[in-house]
Design a protein around this motif. Structure first.
Motif, PDB file in Angstrom:
ATOM      1  N   GLU A  75       0.865  -1.181   0.000  1.00 24.65           N
ATOM      2  CA  GLU A  75       0.000   0.000   0.000  1.00 24.65           C
ATOM      3  C   GLU A  75       0.900   1.229   0.000  1.00 24.65           C
ATOM      4  OE1 GLU A  75      -4.134   1.596   1.876  1.00 24.65           O
ATOM      5  OE2 GLU A  75      -2.956   0.219   3.099  1.00 24.65           O
ATOM      6  N   MET A  76       0.987   1.872  -1.164  1.00 25.38           N
ATOM      7  CA  MET A  76       1.854   3.031  -1.317  1.00 25.38           C
ATOM      8  C   MET A  76       1.291   4.247  -0.589  1.00 25.38           C
ATOM      9  SD  MET A  76       4.394   1.871  -3.037  1.00 25.38           S
ATOM     10  CE  MET A  76       5.265   3.393  -3.418  1.00 25.38           C
ATOM     11  N   ASN A  77      -0.021   4.323  -0.563  1.00 29.19           N
ATOM     12  CA  ASN A  77      -0.765   5.373   0.117  1.00 29.19           C
ATOM     13  C   ASN A  77      -2.178   4.829   0.238  1.00 29.19           C
ATOM     14  OD1 ASN A  77      -1.866   7.776   1.092  1.00 29.19           O
ATOM     15  ND2 ASN A  77      -0.787   9.051  -0.390  1.00 29.19           N
ATOM     16  N   GLU A  78      -3.010   5.443   1.027  1.00 26.23           N
ATOM     17  CA  GLU A  78      -4.372   4.938   1.180  1.00 26.23           C
ATOM     18  C   GLU A  78      -5.062   4.856  -0.183  1.00 26.23           C
ATOM     19  OE1 GLU A  78      -8.506   6.043   3.438  1.00 26.23           O
ATOM     20  OE2 GLU A  78      -6.649   6.900   4.189  1.00 26.23           O
ATOM     21  N   GLY A  79      -5.509   3.642  -0.528  1.00 28.69           N
ATOM     22  CA  GLY A  79      -6.204   3.433  -1.791  1.00 28.69           C
ATOM     23  C   GLY A  79      -5.318   3.348  -3.011  1.00 28.69           C
ATOM     24  N   LEU A  80      -4.023   3.214  -2.823  1.00 29.84           N
ATOM     25  CA  LEU A  80      -3.063   3.122  -3.923  1.00 29.84           C
ATOM     26  C   LEU A  80      -2.212   1.877  -3.692  1.00 29.84           C
ATOM     27  CD1 LEU A  80      -2.400   4.881  -6.386  1.00 29.84           C
ATOM     28  CD2 LEU A  80      -0.681   6.015  -5.001  1.00 29.84           C
ATOM     29  N   LEU A  81      -2.561   0.788  -4.402  1.00 35.32           N
ATOM     30  CA  LEU A  81      -1.977  -0.528  -4.141  1.00 35.32           C
ATOM     31  C   LEU A  81      -1.097  -0.984  -5.296  1.00 35.32           C
ATOM     32  CD1 LEU A  81      -5.266  -2.172  -2.854  1.00 35.32           C
ATOM     33  CD2 LEU A  81      -3.510  -1.025  -1.504  1.00 35.32           C
ATOM     34  N   GLY A 128       9.713   3.361  -4.325  1.00 34.88           N
ATOM     35  CA  GLY A 128       9.264   4.607  -4.932  1.00 34.88           C
ATOM     36  C   GLY A 128       8.504   4.338  -6.211  1.00 34.88           C
ATOM     37  N   MET A 129       7.475   5.135  -6.439  1.00 37.84           N
ATOM     38  CA  MET A 129       6.638   4.962  -7.623  1.00 37.84           C
ATOM     39  C   MET A 129       6.341   6.339  -8.203  1.00 37.84           C
ATOM     40  SD  MET A 129       2.830   3.314  -7.676  1.00 37.84           S
ATOM     41  CE  MET A 129       2.088   4.661  -6.788  1.00 37.84           C
ATOM     42  N   TYR A 157       6.170   7.253  -2.042  1.00 37.32           N
ATOM     43  CA  TYR A 157       7.276   6.484  -1.467  1.00 37.32           C
ATOM     44  C   TYR A 157       6.776   5.833  -0.188  1.00 37.32           C
ATOM     45  CZ  TYR A 157      10.130   9.179  -4.637  1.00 37.32           C
ATOM     46  OH  TYR A 157      10.646   9.752  -5.764  1.00 37.32           O
ATOM     47  N   THR A 158       7.272   4.647   0.075  1.00 37.64           N
ATOM     48  CA  THR A 158       6.978   3.972   1.323  1.00 37.64           C
ATOM     49  C   THR A 158       8.209   3.186   1.733  1.00 37.64           C
ATOM     50  OG1 THR A 158       5.326   2.642   2.510  1.00 37.64           O
ATOM     51  CG2 THR A 158       5.995   1.861   0.323  1.00 37.64           C
ATOM     52  N   SER A 159       8.255   2.788   2.982  1.00 33.31           N
ATOM     53  CA  SER A 159       9.415   2.027   3.441  1.00 33.31           C
ATOM     54  C   SER A 159       9.377   0.617   2.856  1.00 33.31           C
ATOM     55  CB  SER A 159       9.454   1.964   4.965  1.00 33.31           C
ATOM     56  OG  SER A 159       8.336   1.251   5.444  1.00 33.31           O
ATOM     57  N   ASN A 160      10.538   0.055   2.652  1.00 32.41           N
ATOM     58  CA  ASN A 160      10.645  -1.294   2.098  1.00 32.41           C
ATOM     59  C   ASN A 160      10.691  -2.304   3.245  1.00 32.41           C
ATOM     60  OD1 ASN A 160      11.028  -3.580   0.606  1.00 32.41           O
ATOM     61  ND2 ASN A 160      12.971  -2.961  -0.300  1.00 32.41           N
ATOM     62  N   LYS A 161       9.606  -2.371   3.994  1.00 29.98           N
ATOM     63  CA  LYS A 161       9.520  -3.333   5.097  1.00 29.98           C
ATOM     64  C   LYS A 161       9.188  -4.734   4.590  1.00 29.98           C
ATOM     65  CE  LYS A 161       4.803  -1.865   5.942  1.00 29.98           C
ATOM     66  NZ  LYS A 161       3.943  -1.075   6.802  1.00 29.98           N
TER      67      LYS A 161
END
Length: 127
Positions: free
Chosen positions: A37-43, A89-90, A110-114
């Motif tokens: 989930e990159m951001n809410e509602g963005l998968l 990153g996208m 961007y989101t963490s690569n967990k």
């Protein structure tokens, strides 16, 4: 499947008018592995080889501020995905037609690569 190079894949679209979800996925067979989930509602989905294979945009008409009919067939789509040890990153460039005029939208997330997805740079795009 049409590939521009080893890390670039052609995509197909699907828009669900009732749920207002725009889906974009690669034109090749793959085995799903993980959703980020990159951001809410963005998968962003990855396959078993850790390659990005699809993007789902929920509440697409609201997110892009366009009429639903414009989402049926985007004029242009290009998405770059870059993964490193810390971040995913996208960058998405998408163009819709509104009253015969092109309307360009950019999404940068961007989101963490967990998820421990290995380093990769890839592109999903229209032909």
């Amino acid at each position: 499947m049409k590939k521009k190079d080893n890390n670039s894949f052609e995509v197909v679209y699907k828009y669900d008018f009732a749920s207002d979800i725009l889906g974009v996925k690669v034109k090749r067979n793959f085995i799903y592995q993980e959703t980020v989930e990159m951001n809410e509602g963005l998968l962003l989905d990855f396959d078993q080889d850790n390659i990005p294979v699809s993007l789902e945009v929920h509440d697409a008409s609201k997110r892009f501020n366009v009429p639903k009919y414009s989402l049926k067939e985007p004029v242009f789509f290009n998405m770059d995905v870059n993964v490193n040890e810390k971040f995913i990153g996208m960058n998405v460039n998408i163009i819709f037609l509104i009253h015969n005029k092109e309307d360009c939208h950019i999404i940068e997330e961007y989101t963490s690569n967990k998820y421990n997805i290995p380093n990769i740079e890839t592109e999903l795009c229209t032909a």
